[in-house]
Design a protein around this motif. Sequence first.
Motif, short mmCIF file in Angstrom:
data_model
loop_
_atom_site.label_atom_id
_atom_site.label_comp_id
_atom_site.label_asym_id
_atom_site.label_seq_id
_atom_site.Cartn_x
_atom_site.Cartn_y
_atom_site.Cartn_z
N LEU A 109 0.80 -1.19 0.15
CA LEU A 109 0.10 0.13 -0.09
C LEU A 109 0.76 1.23 0.02
O LEU A 109 0.48 2.25 -0.61
N ASN A 110 2.00 1.08 0.78
CA ASN A 110 2.61 2.37 0.78
C ASN A 110 3.30 2.90 -0.50
O ASN A 110 3.71 4.16 -0.93
N VAL A 111 3.52 1.91 -1.58
CA VAL A 111 3.79 2.37 -2.72
C VAL A 111 2.81 3.07 -3.56
O VAL A 111 3.08 3.94 -4.38
N TYR A 112 1.70 2.69 -3.19
CA TYR A 112 0.64 3.72 -4.03
C TYR A 112 0.49 4.82 -3.32
O TYR A 112 0.51 6.05 -3.87
N ASP A 113 0.55 5.04 -2.08
CA ASP A 113 0.81 6.25 -1.22
C ASP A 113 1.69 7.00 -1.80
O ASP A 113 1.46 8.38 -1.90
N GLU A 114 2.75 6.80 -2.09
CA GLU A 114 4.07 7.35 -2.45
C GLU A 114 3.73 7.91 -3.64
O GLU A 114 4.22 9.23 -4.14
N ILE A 115 3.36 7.22 -4.60
CA ILE A 115 3.32 7.76 -6.22
C ILE A 115 2.02 8.78 -6.14
O ILE A 115 2.23 9.63 -6.99
N VAL A 116 1.06 8.65 -5.41
CA VAL A 116 -0.11 9.49 -5.35
C VAL A 116 0.44 11.14 -4.95
O VAL A 116 0.31 11.87 -5.86
N GLU A 117 1.26 10.87 -3.87
CA GLU A 117 1.98 12.02 -3.33
C GLU A 117 2.93 12.70 -4.48
O GLU A 117 2.74 14.06 -4.73
N LYS A 118 3.51 11.96 -5.22
CA LYS A 118 4.45 12.47 -6.29
C LYS A 118 3.74 13.01 -7.49
O LYS A 118 4.23 14.02 -8.05
N LEU A 119 2.66 12.13 -7.93
CA LEU A 119 1.90 12.79 -8.98
C LEU A 119 1.10 14.25 -8.61
O LEU A 119 1.07 14.95 -9.31
N HIS A 120 0.80 14.33 -7.28
CA HIS A 120 0.20 15.47 -6.95
C HIS A 120 0.91 16.68 -6.89
O HIS A 120 0.76 17.85 -6.98
N ARG A 121 2.29 16.22 -6.76
CA ARG A 121 3.37 17.31 -6.50
C ARG A 121 3.28 17.95 -7.92
O ARG A 121 3.93 18.94 -8.09
N VAL A 122 3.32 17.40 -8.86
CA VAL A 122 3.46 17.80 -10.39
C VAL A 122 2.15 18.02 -11.03
O VAL A 122 2.09 18.21 -12.17
N ASN A 123 1.34 18.20 -9.97
CA ASN A 123 -0.21 18.72 -10.68
C ASN A 123 -0.78 17.63 -11.54
O ASN A 123 -1.48 18.19 -12.58
N ILE A 124 -0.75 16.46 -11.64
CA ILE A 124 -1.32 15.37 -11.99
C ILE A 124 -2.31 14.69 -11.50
O ILE A 124 -2.22 14.25 -10.23
N ASN A 125 -3.61 14.63 -11.86
CA ASN A 125 -4.68 14.07 -11.14
C ASN A 125 -4.51 12.67 -11.20
O ASN A 125 -4.20 12.13 -12.11
N VAL A 126 -5.12 12.01 -10.15
CA VAL A 126 -5.19 10.47 -10.05
C VAL A 126 -6.42 9.91 -9.80
O VAL A 126 -7.55 10.67 -9.04
N VAL A 127 -6.84 8.93 -10.53
CA VAL A 127 -7.96 8.09 -10.34
C VAL A 127 -7.53 6.72 -9.98
O VAL A 127 -6.69 6.05 -10.42
N THR A 128 -8.24 6.32 -8.85
CA THR A 128 -7.96 5.09 -8.22
C THR A 128 -9.18 4.07 -8.64
O THR A 128 -10.26 4.19 -8.35
N HIS A 129 -8.65 2.71 -9.12
CA HIS A 129 -9.52 1.87 -9.32
C HIS A 129 -9.64 0.82 -8.16
O HIS A 129 -8.78 0.42 -7.46
N VAL A 130 -11.02 0.41 -7.75
CA VAL A 130 -11.19 -0.05 -6.57
C VAL A 130 -12.23 -1.29 -7.03
O VAL A 130 -13.20 -0.80 -7.71
N ILE A 131 -11.86 -2.46 -6.47
CA ILE A 131 -12.85 -3.63 -6.89
C ILE A 131 -13.56 -3.91 -5.79
O ILE A 131 -13.22 -4.25 -4.46
N LEU A 132 -14.98 -3.97 -5.75
CA LEU A 132 -15.87 -4.27 -4.56
C LEU A 132 -16.44 -5.87 -5.07
O LEU A 132 -16.90 -6.04 -5.91
N GLY A 133 -16.31 -6.67 -3.99
CA GLY A 133 -16.81 -7.77 -4.01
C GLY A 133 -15.55 -8.96 -4.08
O GLY A 133 -15.72 -10.24 -4.51
N LEU A 134 -14.41 -8.45 -3.80
CA LEU A 134 -13.07 -9.30 -3.74
C LEU A 134 -13.40 -10.58 -2.94
O LEU A 134 -13.88 -10.29 -1.93
N PRO A 135 -12.96 -11.85 -3.05
CA PRO A 135 -13.07 -12.89 -2.11
C PRO A 135 -12.74 -12.66 -0.60
O PRO A 135 -11.59 -12.03 -0.64
N TYR A 136 -13.54 -13.04 0.06
CA TYR A 136 -13.32 -12.77 1.61
C TYR A 136 -13.22 -11.78 2.25
O TYR A 136 -12.99 -11.47 3.43
N GLU A 137 -13.50 -10.67 1.65
CA GLU A 137 -13.74 -9.37 2.10
C GLU A 137 -15.12 -8.97 2.47
O GLU A 137 -16.04 -9.34 1.66
N THR A 138 -15.39 -8.42 3.67
CA THR A 138 -16.71 -8.05 4.10
C THR A 138 -16.93 -6.72 3.68
O THR A 138 -16.16 -5.87 3.14
#
Length: 304
Positions: free
Chosen positions: A163-192
Amino acid sequence: MKHYYSLNDYYKNKYGKKVYKLSINGGMTCPNRDGTIDTRGCIFCSKGGSGEFSTPPCISISRQIDLAKDRIKNKTKDNLYVAYFQPYSNTYGSVEYLEKIFTEAISKDEVAELSIATRPDCIDDNILNLLARLNKIKPITIELGLQTIQENTAKYIRRGYELNVYDEIVEKLHRVNINVVTHVILGLPYETKEMMLETVKYVGKITDGIKLQLLHILKDTDLAKEYFDKKFDVLTLEEYTDIICDAIEYLPKNVVVHRITGDGDKKLLIAPMWSGDKKNVLNYINKELDRRNIVQGSKVNIEK
């Protein structure tokens, strides 16, 4: 009433007209497929790397754009588009190659922006510098396939980074004014439901946009084998809609909701079969949003 800040609303506010995304194939692969991390890909990913609706990469970028425009010519007269580099990981290449294909795309007058789907571990400082430079010519959005913040699930689906890899690159992209869209999957096995909403809340605090995607079971994936072995169940339409309603309430009002469902290639789709009728799914979700009087961001400050 408007229940959430949709991508269509975002583009109309920005450009005053309808904007369509054109799926472009940059001919790249993924470190989860070429042996750098793994050779099997993520457990849910099809052989086409989510690019079943794209043009073959042997065709030039300019020609791909023209062909994609032709496919939707009856839907729009505004002639304004986003070139969407979709299959696999679209920053997984040399800086020279990436500069060539991205520059070719933004050189088209009718292309207003670039949207680039990739992984956070596929953006190094050299590529970040390239993106920052191109972003000054035309806006660039980076779409990151996070899927979940649950580390056990991330290992199970073979995401290949923490997860920290995601956090770090989002911060770097925002630093250079690039918007970030995040893909989230709902219904992955064993997740409540609670675990899924944890991901939505976490992402909502740092992303500019979000794609909420129902888990599809597709042919010829390792996830399909697990499904046929009855190791987990898929969400019903009612369960998925309930999660979507809560997710929208937990998203800050400024986060653009790019998607509340998704298209699985019907030739590959195994389950849930109800997802194959996208119009019916959207109608059902919208009726429930109306019934519950859902407003994006209404629960953002409830939890501390």
